[in-house]
Enzyme design. Structure first.
Site: not given
Ligand SMILES: Cc1cc2nc3c(=O)[nH]c(=O)nc-3n(C[C@H](O)[C@H](O)[C@H](O)COP(=O)(O)OP(=O)(O)OC[C@H]3O[C@@H](n4cnc5c(N)ncnc54)[C@H](O)[C@@H]3O)c2cc1C
Length: 542
Positions: A465
């Site tokens: 997280h």
């Molecule tokens: C294994 C795991 C289990 C989890 N379990 C839960 C759960 O059960 N429930 C829950 O609520 N939360 C859970 N979480 C946390 C939740 O999924 C994250 O907090 C949420 O997905 C974050 O969203 P975000 O959009 O900030 O980033 P992310 O969803 O991480 O998206 C960022 C994206 O940007 C891409 N990216 C990064 N750098 C670049 C770049 N330079 N160029 C192009 N693309 C790029 C990455 O590849 C990624 O796909 C979990 C996370 C993980 C990893």
């Protein structure tokens, strides 16, 4: 720059997919979504139980922390998504939003109070069960209850109640405290990721281009304005122009990393790794917060969980059962029950979260029992410690230096250990006796706080997280303003979990999706949704 779009979104994760959908609702604008990882085609991404494979490498960057000074210098694995849908494609599908007091406590963030963000949680949601002040249906994101919970889940609820922890039907409702079934980001026994919920239904939109396996290496600046991005695709570098805005949604590590690679960040650090400084913004990459997980694993007195399903004959049958009938072990996300309670008795709202795992060794690096096991995770929800993410070098391909700085504050360590004791006590209650043979981890011989500290240093793991590294606020160290604009650069916003000033007291995916929803209205210059007005005199928040 021959290619031009109105909006370029970097990162096709939980928040990025939401933005891509909402911005491209307007047919008059063109939107490009760039994702470094591949598409979410693998069937494991769809199956709820596919989660068990995810922390073991599928769809992730393969990152680790730097040695953790306050945990005997251990290096922890830190799985982060690298696939379309981001975390929502690989996570455990637990749908929790945190406590109202979390949002009401985001200092200097006008427009982000609980009642205001609740409207966006509801806009996102297609809840299978609840429709009330807190929940809604008809939104893109499927939210469902577990399909066929095992009897050990009920025994866990009874055990918690034996300790005075109440049963709670909806931890996203009027009260957060208590144990219960989690709502899950699933629809029709399949994962509902941001990609499947927000992108799949709009494939035919002509004004949205989605490019997977495309890493953004730099934000292009002209006179303190973001005018586009540089990408690496098929080993070639290309520049793409953004007519209106560049929106960074690359996650709590990816977003600060990309900004720093582009010369935007703490000047001293940028110089130290040989990146030319374009804009000194010291807050970028600081304020990293995460939930650290300490778990109890017990061996079961029979086949009360899914461990044996991992054996190949059983897994073949379970796979068939799922494809034919959409039920059975594969339809379980393996962490379907949990709850919230107090480790610090003076806390104003719950500070510990439990996750009951229907097996052992579900996640990478966690021990698997020889006979079926059951896991109870405990995570301290509001750590005081603050960490950082920094560049290891100027090379965009290099992994970042991730330092959650776990347990830097003695209070965090103390409360983590109290949480572990609570989890252990739940497992020892009468209601669970028929299900449990013996505690194996930490193991009954680990009795003192020092023993448990030592156990934590060896076994604790991230709850995945990370947040806070591009913090929203109105002070000098804030990275973005409450309308998510990067301070000091025009045409650039950060719109993902990294903007949370303080971590929410729960899992973080629902909040990241809410941020994507709210960001889309900010970018489009729309009036915010009206704050929710409660119809009954309900208790909200702390
Ligand atoms: C294994 C795991 C289990 C989890 N379990 C839960 C759960 O059960 N429930 C829950 O609520 N939360 C859970 N979480 C946390 C939740 O999924 C994250 O907090 C949420 O997905 C974050 O969203 P975000 O959009 O900030 O980033 P992310 O969803 O991480 O998206 C960022 C994206 O940007 C891409 N990216 C990064 N750098 C670049 C770049 N330079 N160029 C192009 N693309 C790029 C990455 O590849 C990624 O796909 C979990 C996370 C993980 C990893």
């Amino acid at each position: 720059m021959t290619q031009t779009y109105d909006y370029i979104i970097v990162g096709g994760g939980s928040a990025g997919c939401v933005l891509a959908n909402r911005l491209s609702e307007d047919e008059d604008v063109s939107v490009l979504l760039l994702e470094a990882g591949g598409r979410d085609w693998h069937p494991f991404y769809r199956m709820p139980a596919g989660f068990a494979k995810m922390t073991k490498g599928i769809g992730s960057w393969g990152w680790h922390t730097v040695p953790q000074r306050h945990m005997k210098n251990r290096i922890l694995r830190f799985t982060q998504a690298k696939v379309l849908g981001g975390g929502s494609t690989i996570n455990a599908q637990i749908y929790t939003r945190g406590n109202p007091a979390d949002y009401d406590g985001w200092v200097g963030c006008k427009g982000w109070s609980y009642r205001e963000v609740l409207a966006y949680f509801k806009r996102a949601e297609d809840n299978q069960r609840f429709v009330n002040d807190y929940h809604s249906y008809g939104g893109p994101l499927g939210v469902s209850m577990p399909i066929a919970p095992l009897p050990i889940c009920d025994a866990y609820f009874r055990a918690a109640q034996e300790m005075g922890i109440p049963y709670n039907d909806d931890v996203n409702g009027a009260r957060q405290e208590g144990v219960g079934f989690y709502q899950l980001t699933q629809r029709n026994a399949q994962r509902s990721s941001a990609a499947s919920a927000y992108l799949a239904p709009i494939r035919s939109r002509k004004n949205l281009a989605v490019r997977a396996k495309t890493m953004t290496t730099r934000i292009l600046l002209e006179n303190s304005r973001a005018v586009g991005v540089e990408i690496l695709e098929n080993n070639a570098t290309t520049a793409i122009r953004a007519e209106r805005e560049v929106l960074i949604a690359a996650g709590a590590f990816g977003s600060p990393k990309l900004l720093m690679q582009s010369g935007i960040g703490p000047a001293d650090h940028l110089k130290s790794v040989g990146v030319a400084v374009a804009h000194d913004l010291p807050g970028i990459g600081g304020n990293l917060q995460d939930h650290l997980d300490l778990f109890v694993i017990a061996e079961c007195a029979g086949e009360h969980t899914y461990d044996n399903v991992a054996k190949w004959r059983r897994s073949a049958w379970a796979g068939l059962q799922y494809f034919l009938f959409k039920n059975g072990p594969v339809a379980s996300s393996l962490f379907e029950t949990g709850g919230f309670w107090y480790a610090d008795k003076t806390a104003r709202w719950p500070d510990i979260q439990f996750h009951l795992g229907l097996g052992s060794g579900i996640e990478a690096g966690v021990a698997r029992m020889r006979n079926p096991g059951v896991t109870l995770n405990s995570a301290f929800l509001r750590p005081l410690s603050r960490g950082s993410v920094r560049l290891a070098s100027a090379d965009p391909q290099a992994a970042p230096l991730i330092d959650p700085n776990y347990w830097a504050e003695p209070y965090d360590r103390k409360i983590s250990i109290e949480g572990l004791k609570l989890a252990r006590d739940i497992m020892r209650q009468k209601a669970l006796k028929p299900f449990i043979l013996a505690e194996r981890l930490p193991g009954p011989e680990k009795a003192t706080d020092d023993d448990l500290f030592d156990y934590g240093c060896r076994h604790a793991k991230t709850d995945h997280h990370p947040v806070g590294t591009c913090r929203m606020g109105n002070d000098e160290l804030a990275v973005v303003t409450p309308d998510l604009k990067l301070r000091g650069i025009e045409g650039l916003r950060v719109c993902d979990a990294s903007v949370m000033p303080r971590i929410v007291s729960s899992n973080t995916n629902a909040a990241a999706i809410m941020i994507g929803e709210k960001a889309s209205d900010l970018v489009r210059g729309r009036e915010p949704l009206p704050a929710v007005v409660f119809s009954t005199n309900q208790r909200v928040g702390a």
